[in-house]
Design an enzyme around this catalytic site. Sequence first.
Site, PDB file in Angstrom:
ATOM      1  N   LYS A 124      43.920  75.811  55.956  1.00  0.00           N
ATOM      2  CA  LYS A 124      44.031  74.662  55.087  1.00  0.00           C
ATOM      3  C   LYS A 124      42.809  74.774  53.985  1.00  0.00           C
ATOM      4  CE  LYS A 124      44.667  70.149  53.619  1.00  0.00           C
ATOM      5  NZ  LYS A 124      43.642  69.866  52.849  1.00  0.00           N
ATOM      6  N   ASP A 136      30.058  83.571  58.338  1.00  0.00           N
ATOM      7  CA  ASP A 136      29.609  84.258  57.152  1.00  0.00           C
ATOM      8  C   ASP A 136      28.226  84.529  57.053  1.00  0.00           C
ATOM      9  OD1 ASP A 136      32.251  84.827  56.732  1.00  0.00           O
ATOM     10  OD2 ASP A 136      32.382  83.831  54.619  1.00  0.00           O
ATOM     11  N   SER A 195      41.122  72.840  57.732  1.00  0.00           N
ATOM     12  CA  SER A 195      40.223  72.112  56.725  1.00  0.00           C
ATOM     13  C   SER A 195      38.797  71.940  56.670  1.00  0.00           C
ATOM     14  CB  SER A 195      40.924  70.501  56.606  1.00  0.00           C
ATOM     15  OG  SER A 195      40.678  69.974  55.356  1.00  0.00           O
TER      16      SER A 195
END
Length: 402
Positions: free
Chosen positions: A326, A312, A301
Amino acid sequence: MIILQLTLIIGGWTAPAMAITEEQKLVSETWRIVNRAYLDETFNHQNWWFIREKAIRQNLKNREETYSAIEKMLASLDDPFTRLLKPNQYRSLQVSTSGELTGVGLQIALDAETGQLTVVAPIDGSPAAEVGIQPRDRILKIDQFSTDELTLDEAATHMRGPIGSTVTLTVQRFDTTEIEEIELVRDRIALNPVFAQLRSESSVAPIGYIRLSQFSANATEEVANAIQTLDKQGAKAYILDLRNNPGGLLQAGVEIARLWLNDGTVVYTVNRQGVLGSFDVVSPPLTQAPLAVLVNQGTASASEILAGALQDNLRAQLVGEKTFGKGLIQSLFDLSDGSGLAVTVAKYETPNHHDIHKLGIKPDKIVPTKALTRNQIATDADPQYQAAVELLMSEFALADAA
């Protein structure tokens, strides 16, 4: 004659509408919130108005019958994260993100594929962590109650209780057929989310180690304090340990990412209309020192939001195992009787537009998890931690060579 008949129909007597009861009002209130906010505007490919009419026409004699009707209505969405929180459950959830609670210290979820009650992660230092319950273990029974017959919040309620009381969990270990009955003594679960320490394992550079166990209301402040303290102590690189961190507050995940990032997007959100929103970096980072992040199957999460943002944006390399997966965002809504409603309102994508729901995030360096005692975490006995140290030291070696 025809004109007379039309006149009688148009001006005919109509029975007054029945007064809506308090129980029906609560059902209708719940329906309206989901109708307005739920991510899937097909409502699991069903006529959501018909679901309301069916629920509201029931003869609801008391609040428990009303709660059952609401739970049945929400169950039709086939989304375990959209759920009713009865008043005591709602208060417990609010406490778990801002204070402390008593119980065994397990973060749990319903497996998206099997529907089984599954451990996301044990809370660091809790009774569950002490006895070695691990992420992805399945909980089959809580005392005499089969978890097949319990909702997620009912299971959590059964595991909570007064300090010193006991509860027996029947646990099936992940990836095995082994089943154990484990008796746990409930205790106060401390929710201080951060442990930080300067490490000098390497002669090349001291490393600031920060373990973040949960994204609670004070997590951002605690991580910021840890970075500033370790920087003053001479840290030249950092390891951020997100293993077994089941998430928590979305905003805390975003704000902690901003502590590390110089610029860029932290996370994209996608609502029911497919409209992209984003949380972006808004200020300079607290440090630009090299960073490695530890993740495993219990990283979920908000932890995945943070890990994905750092990966990224090329701010950090991830070390460990693929994360939980999730990628849905819930909002909490107050209901008029003191209960609450958790509703899936959006999904998120990493800065490179990866949807990780049910897929997880793959680390840059894969290192399998090893069963560790609490005292072995982030030591020579911890292969994932050691791999992160080696990764940081290789970065320093390359910088020196250049």
